[in-house]
Design a protein around this motif. Sequence first.
Motif, PDB file in Angstrom:
ATOM      1  N   ALA A   1       0.837  -1.198   0.000  1.00 34.69           N
ATOM      2  CA  ALA A   1       0.000   0.000   0.000  1.00 34.69           C
ATOM      3  C   ALA A   1       0.869   1.243   0.000  1.00 34.69           C
ATOM      4  O   ALA A   1       1.976   1.258   0.557  1.00 34.69           O
ATOM      5  N   VAL A   2       0.387   2.298  -0.630  1.00 33.12           N
ATOM      6  CA  VAL A   2       1.101   3.573  -0.652  1.00 33.12           C
ATOM      7  C   VAL A   2       0.078   4.697  -0.674  1.00 33.12           C
ATOM      8  O   VAL A   2      -0.959   4.608  -1.339  1.00 33.12           O
ATOM      9  N   SER A   3       0.353   5.746   0.083  1.00 36.26           N
ATOM     10  CA  SER A   3      -0.478   6.951   0.092  1.00 36.26           C
ATOM     11  C   SER A   3       0.264   8.060  -0.637  1.00 36.26           C
ATOM     12  O   SER A   3       1.431   8.352  -0.324  1.00 36.26           O
ATOM     13  N   LEU A   4      -0.404   8.663  -1.617  1.00 40.46           N
ATOM     14  CA  LEU A   4       0.214   9.699  -2.442  1.00 40.46           C
ATOM     15  C   LEU A   4      -0.265  11.072  -2.002  1.00 40.46           C
ATOM     16  O   LEU A   4      -1.472  11.343  -2.018  1.00 40.46           O
ATOM     17  N   PRO A   5       0.653  11.961  -1.603  1.00 39.53           N
ATOM     18  CA  PRO A   5       0.241  13.293  -1.176  1.00 39.53           C
ATOM     19  C   PRO A   5      -0.349  14.098  -2.322  1.00 39.53           C
ATOM     20  O   PRO A   5      -0.114  13.807  -3.498  1.00 39.53           O
ATOM     21  N   ASN A   6      -1.114  15.118  -1.971  1.00 38.02           N
ATOM     22  CA  ASN A   6      -1.844  15.909  -2.958  1.00 38.02           C
ATOM     23  C   ASN A   6      -0.946  16.982  -3.557  1.00 38.02           C
ATOM     24  O   ASN A   6      -0.326  17.760  -2.827  1.00 38.02           O
ATOM     25  N   ALA A   7      -0.884  17.004  -4.879  1.00 39.34           N
ATOM     26  CA  ALA A   7      -0.213  18.069  -5.637  1.00 39.34           C
ATOM     27  C   ALA A   7       1.212  18.316  -5.142  1.00 39.34           C
ATOM     28  O   ALA A   7       1.648  19.459  -4.991  1.00 39.34           O
ATOM     29  N   SER A   8       1.949  17.239  -4.897  1.00 39.95           N
ATOM     30  CA  SER A   8       3.343  17.355  -4.464  1.00 39.95           C
ATOM     31  C   SER A   8       4.158  16.299  -5.184  1.00 39.95           C
ATOM     32  O   SER A   8       4.180  15.131  -4.775  1.00 39.95           O
ATOM     33  N   ARG A   9       4.832  16.701  -6.255  1.00 44.71           N
ATOM     34  CA  ARG A   9       5.603  15.719  -7.018  1.00 44.71           C
ATOM     35  C   ARG A   9       6.726  15.133  -6.177  1.00 44.71           C
ATOM     36  O   ARG A   9       6.940  13.922  -6.184  1.00 44.71           O
ATOM     37  N   GLY A  10       7.396  15.975  -5.407  1.00 45.87           N
ATOM     38  CA  GLY A  10       8.458  15.469  -4.550  1.00 45.87           C
ATOM     39  C   GLY A  10       7.924  14.533  -3.489  1.00 45.87           C
ATOM     40  O   GLY A  10       8.540  13.504  -3.173  1.00 45.87           O
ATOM     41  N   GLY A  11       6.751  14.866  -2.936  1.00 50.44           N
ATOM     42  CA  GLY A  11       6.140  13.999  -1.936  1.00 50.44           C
ATOM     43  C   GLY A  11       5.738  12.655  -2.509  1.00 50.44           C
ATOM     44  O   GLY A  11       5.878  11.618  -1.856  1.00 50.44           O
TER      45      GLY A  11
ATOM     46  N   VAL B   1       7.190  11.141  -5.095  1.00 52.39           N
ATOM     47  CA  VAL B   1       8.432  10.405  -5.324  1.00 52.39           C
ATOM     48  C   VAL B   1       8.907   9.758  -4.034  1.00 52.39           C
ATOM     49  O   VAL B   1       9.260   8.571  -4.003  1.00 52.39           O
ATOM     50  N   SER B   2       8.900  10.505  -2.942  1.00 52.71           N
ATOM     51  CA  SER B   2       9.343   9.964  -1.655  1.00 52.71           C
ATOM     52  C   SER B   2       8.445   8.839  -1.175  1.00 52.71           C
ATOM     53  O   SER B   2       8.918   7.818  -0.664  1.00 52.71           O
ATOM     54  N   ALA B   3       7.127   9.026  -1.343  1.00 47.98           N
ATOM     55  CA  ALA B   3       6.184   8.004  -0.887  1.00 47.98           C
ATOM     56  C   ALA B   3       6.368   6.702  -1.667  1.00 47.98           C
ATOM     57  O   ALA B   3       6.323   5.605  -1.094  1.00 47.98           O
ATOM     58  N   LEU B   4       6.576   6.797  -2.970  1.00 52.76           N
ATOM     59  CA  LEU B   4       6.762   5.599  -3.782  1.00 52.76           C
ATOM     60  C   LEU B   4       8.073   4.903  -3.446  1.00 52.76           C
ATOM     61  O   LEU B   4       8.137   3.666  -3.399  1.00 52.76           O
ATOM     62  N   ASP B   5       9.121   5.667  -3.225  1.00 56.82           N
ATOM     63  CA  ASP B   5      10.402   5.065  -2.835  1.00 56.82           C
ATOM     64  C   ASP B   5      10.251   4.292  -1.522  1.00 56.82           C
ATOM     65  O   ASP B   5      10.766   3.168  -1.387  1.00 56.82           O
ATOM     66  N   ALA B   6       9.542   4.888  -0.564  1.00 55.60           N
ATOM     67  CA  ALA B   6       9.396   4.259   0.745  1.00 55.60           C
ATOM     68  C   ALA B   6       8.552   2.992   0.675  1.00 55.60           C
ATOM     69  O   ALA B   6       8.831   2.000   1.356  1.00 55.60           O
ATOM     70  N   ALA B   7       7.512   3.000  -0.170  1.00 54.37           N
ATOM     71  CA  ALA B   7       6.582   1.871  -0.209  1.00 54.37           C
ATOM     72  C   ALA B   7       7.004   0.782  -1.177  1.00 54.37           C
ATOM     73  O   ALA B   7       6.819  -0.411  -0.898  1.00 54.37           O
ATOM     74  N   LEU B   8       7.576   1.170  -2.322  1.00 51.26           N
ATOM     75  CA  LEU B   8       7.853   0.201  -3.387  1.00 51.26           C
ATOM     76  C   LEU B   8       9.336  -0.059  -3.603  1.00 51.26           C
ATOM     77  O   LEU B   8       9.687  -0.913  -4.419  1.00 51.26           O
TER      78      LEU B   8
ATOM     79  N   SER C   1      11.829   3.679  -7.352  1.00 51.12           N
ATOM     80  CA  SER C   1      10.456   3.663  -7.862  1.00 51.12           C
ATOM     81  C   SER C   1       9.948   5.080  -8.086  1.00 51.12           C
ATOM     82  O   SER C   1       9.341   5.386  -9.118  1.00 51.12           O
ATOM     83  N   GLY C   2      10.185   5.934  -7.102  1.00 49.61           N
ATOM     84  CA  GLY C   2       9.728   7.316  -7.215  1.00 49.61           C
ATOM     85  C   GLY C   2      10.407   8.048  -8.352  1.00 49.61           C
ATOM     86  O   GLY C   2       9.766   8.846  -9.060  1.00 49.61           O
ATOM     87  N   GLU C   3      11.712   7.780  -8.546  1.00 51.78           N
ATOM     88  CA  GLU C   3      12.432   8.449  -9.629  1.00 51.78           C
ATOM     89  C   GLU C   3      11.860   8.047 -10.987  1.00 51.78           C
ATOM     90  O   GLU C   3      11.673   8.898 -11.863  1.00 51.78           O
ATOM     91  N   ARG C   4      11.567   6.761 -11.169  1.00 50.12           N
ATOM     92  CA  ARG C   4      10.999   6.316 -12.447  1.00 50.12           C
ATOM     93  C   ARG C   4       9.626   6.946 -12.682  1.00 50.12           C
ATOM     94  O   ARG C   4       9.304   7.348 -13.803  1.00 50.12           O
TER      95      ARG C   4
ATOM     96  N   ASP D   1       8.175  -1.749 -12.731  1.00 52.61           N
ATOM     97  CA  ASP D   1       7.594  -2.384 -11.551  1.00 52.61           C
ATOM     98  C   ASP D   1       6.117  -2.610 -11.860  1.00 52.61           C
ATOM     99  O   ASP D   1       5.412  -1.662 -12.221  1.00 52.61           O
ATOM    100  N   PRO D   2       5.626  -3.843 -11.728  1.00 52.80           N
ATOM    101  CA  PRO D   2       4.219  -4.090 -12.058  1.00 52.80           C
ATOM    102  C   PRO D   2       3.251  -3.275 -11.207  1.00 52.80           C
ATOM    103  O   PRO D   2       2.137  -2.988 -11.639  1.00 52.80           O
ATOM    104  N   ARG D   3       3.683  -2.884 -10.002  1.00 56.96           N
ATOM    105  CA  ARG D   3       2.798  -2.059  -9.171  1.00 56.96           C
ATOM    106  C   ARG D   3       2.711  -0.642  -9.715  1.00 56.96           C
ATOM    107  O   ARG D   3       1.634  -0.034  -9.709  1.00 56.96           O
ATOM    108  N   LEU D   4       3.833  -0.101 -10.195  1.00 54.03           N
ATOM    109  CA  LEU D   4       3.779   1.218 -10.836  1.00 54.03           C
ATOM    110  C   LEU D   4       2.956   1.159 -12.114  1.00 54.03           C
ATOM    111  O   LEU D   4       2.198   2.090 -12.420  1.00 54.03           O
ATOM    112  N   ALA D   5       3.094   0.053 -12.860  1.00 52.83           N
ATOM    113  CA  ALA D   5       2.289  -0.098 -14.068  1.00 52.83           C
ATOM    114  C   ALA D   5       0.810  -0.171 -13.724  1.00 52.83           C
ATOM    115  O   ALA D   5      -0.040   0.389 -14.433  1.00 52.83           O
TER     116      ALA D   5
END
Length: 497
Positions: A97-107, A109-116, A120-123, A184-188
């Motif tokens: 599971a991952v929670s994506l912050p609102n209107a924050s590209r940097g946020g 990226v960080s959330a995806l790196d932490a969860a996946l 992941s966030g960079e891609r 990553d199939p989850r990003l897809a």
Amino acid sequence: MARIAVIGAGMGAMATAARLATAGHRVTVYERTASHGGSVGGFSREGFGFDTGPGLLHLPAVWRDFFVKTGKEPLERSVTLTQVDPSSRHVFADGTAVSLPNASRGGVVSALDAALGAGSGERWGEFLGRARVAWERSRRPLLEEPQPATGSPSHEDPYPALRRGLLRRGARTLGEAGERELGDPRLAALLASYATVYGLDPRTAPASAAVLPYMEQTFGSWYVAGGIRALADAVHARCLARGVRFVFDCAVTGVETRDGRAVGLTTAGGAVEADAVVSGAPVPSLYEEQIVGWERQDEWPHWQSRVRTGRVTVLLALRGPRPGDTAHRTVVHADGTAGEWDAVTAGRVARRPTVTVLRPDDPLLRPDDAHEAVTLTATVPAVPAAGTSWAEAGDGVADLMVAAAERAVPGLRGRILWREVRTPDDVAAATGSPAVPPPALAGAAGALLPAANTSPLPGLYFAGGWAHPGGGLAHAGMSGALVSGLIVEGSGFRGSQ
């Protein structure tokens, strides 16, 4: 001062009506049902309230512009608008599971790196950079400028896909972009979900659909207190304040023509004369039901390919309070995109479909803090497989959706007091179509370009989800600005500046 007759009281039609009335025209809206709003509906029972259409607003600037241009008042004077944070929570098939912050590209990226996992966030961020290019290339012609009635130049896909492999061929569909570029199939799956929610199969949707996650993650997700239906009520009130007249329970049966031009309407109450007619009804229905008479089908206007998907919406009245850390929106992903869309293509629903769970923290939508109103939605075939009907299949699909949603709401089935199920048949009965088409997208040989706002019949204009620039709340508001500009300024109108 011209007499304008408007067919339908959907959001695009009302946006057009208010702008034309503000410009000094006499505007009357004829709506076949008993209320306004079109697909932006609501349902209430025993103190619980639900949106039956969209539950969140994107690109609120469109409606801010509407309220300023039609009354010099901010949108926030008519409705209470708040940003949703996190914008969304995603629960993938493997339980991640991952929670994506609102209107924050940097946020994000960080959330995806932490969860996946790292990278992941960079891609995802690099993908959104390419999506931004597609947005900048297509924004003005696909959103802000009128389209010619005889076709559009916006057939080329503007997404700058990475070119890999022996043939150095870039991705031609959104699904291919996810598989080739995200690693990553989850990003897809995350990317595919942005198409699925609009009823688009990511395996066939053009790569330009990358603008859908870009718009949401750049401009944010917003909630209207009392539900999005409150926005429809505010737009209706603005129409009344500008002098727009509404005639409800009044079906339009024909568009009157004279000398090759639209000059009014025919209703059950008789003929109505007008200097121009604006239709917010589904464009195919106007011609297929002979509301607009043309002898040859090749004279009909171009519109998007017929909608083949709809939505099942399940409204749940729950006992027990909403936990304080609950995300407003959670997307519970299917076991696999291909399997889900194979089922939809065959007229069925996967045993674990992608389900969007909306849990607004809004006291206006629940009887007290010891209860919760939850809405589930899933994309389904507009017409089920031969031998079945939505009257028969609706409850079974709702059961599948509730089971999937328990991954986001533990113990959900034990909390249900009652539920209401709305199928594509219910939506079609209320609005004339089982679903609103997706926003206009470039590529796909023009199949996802809606009808131009000017029709082949002079004096007849198209607004709303079946007209340029396509479906969605923001796009409906844009269509109102385009149609009113064409009527007020004439053929020289070139869109917003």
